[in-house]
Design an enzyme around this catalytic site. Sequence first.
Site, PDB file in Angstrom:
ATOM      1  N   GLU A 116       0.746  -1.503  -0.467  1.00 28.87           N
ATOM      2  CA  GLU A 116       0.220   0.084   0.237  1.00 28.87           C
ATOM      3  C   GLU A 116       0.939   1.352   0.269  1.00 28.87           C
ATOM      4  O   GLU A 116       0.721   2.615  -0.514  1.00 28.87           O
ATOM      5  CB  GLU A 116      -1.039  -0.112   1.054  1.00 28.87           C
ATOM      6  CG  GLU A 116      -1.589  -1.101   1.022  1.00 28.87           C
ATOM      7  CD  GLU A 116      -2.511  -1.561   2.870  1.00 28.87           C
ATOM      8  OE1 GLU A 116      -4.070  -0.747   2.287  1.00 28.87           O
ATOM      9  OE2 GLU A 116      -2.303  -1.791   3.504  1.00 28.87           O
ATOM     10  N   GLU A 136      -3.763  -9.811   3.941  1.00 29.47           N
ATOM     11  CA  GLU A 136      -4.164  -9.696   4.829  1.00 29.47           C
ATOM     12  C   GLU A 136      -5.568 -10.450   5.109  1.00 29.47           C
ATOM     13  O   GLU A 136      -5.881 -10.354   6.431  1.00 29.47           O
ATOM     14  CB  GLU A 136      -5.043  -8.268   4.353  1.00 29.47           C
ATOM     15  CG  GLU A 136      -4.243  -7.242   5.179  1.00 29.47           C
ATOM     16  CD  GLU A 136      -3.660  -6.455   4.089  1.00 29.47           C
ATOM     17  OE1 GLU A 136      -2.326  -5.253   3.706  1.00 29.47           O
ATOM     18  OE2 GLU A 136      -3.231  -6.440   3.513  1.00 29.47           O
TER      19      GLU A 136
END
Length: 263
Positions: A116, A136
Amino acid sequence: MEFEHILYEKRDRIAYVTLNRPSQLNALHPDGNREVREAFTDFRDDDDVLVAILSGAGERAFCAGNDLKYMAEHGKPGEPYPDAHLYPFGGITEDFTCWKPIIGAVHGYALGGGFELALSCDLIVATEDARFGLPEARVGLVASGGGPHRIVRQAPLNIAMGILLSGKPITAEEAHRWGLVNEVAATKDDLMPTAERWATEIMEAAPLSVRAMKQVALEGLESTLDIAINREYSEFRKARDSEDFVEGPKAFAAKRKPVWKGK
């Protein structure tokens, strides 16, 4: 400025921000997020630097994302990471506006929040051993540093969804193939020279024009094409009203190198 978890220096009009927790694969925790934010705020506000390069220390990782060991000790239900309300992950993944270019120089792992963070850069150069992923869901979390939103804007939708839903990492070559990476360097020794070459090429252009181009491109994504073309952009006005707006055509006509003043 003194930092504990990152390195920050400025030379030749380039700002270098280096995540410096190699024993933790440069995973970030609240203090690290704060320091990255402070460094990039200084970069944004310093007229003497034009481009930033973000990298990670050590041999194994750019950034392995959120420090899960720290989170296990200090985290709370409903909180993506401790003190998330104070600083966004990596300092620049949200609530941060900077129209100067940021280059991500990635080697090794760029996973979870590390990916990210890389996606929040304007360009990415990577080594052949780089691995990008948003795993995740595999550990019961949800990517919350802008990754799901950025990746569907930067890669074909099915490719992006495959990365998001499977949590499977992709190689640097795959990331390059799908437009997530600008250039792949052979080794880590080649990585910073590659990033610096991109920075130098950017700095050959008028700095106010570069910032205007970034703002126009990114803010234009928020609108339909017709609205984007006709809306007002603050950095465009600055570039249009600058001395460089006159200098560029003069230099071109005289067949000489322009002398940019950035004003």
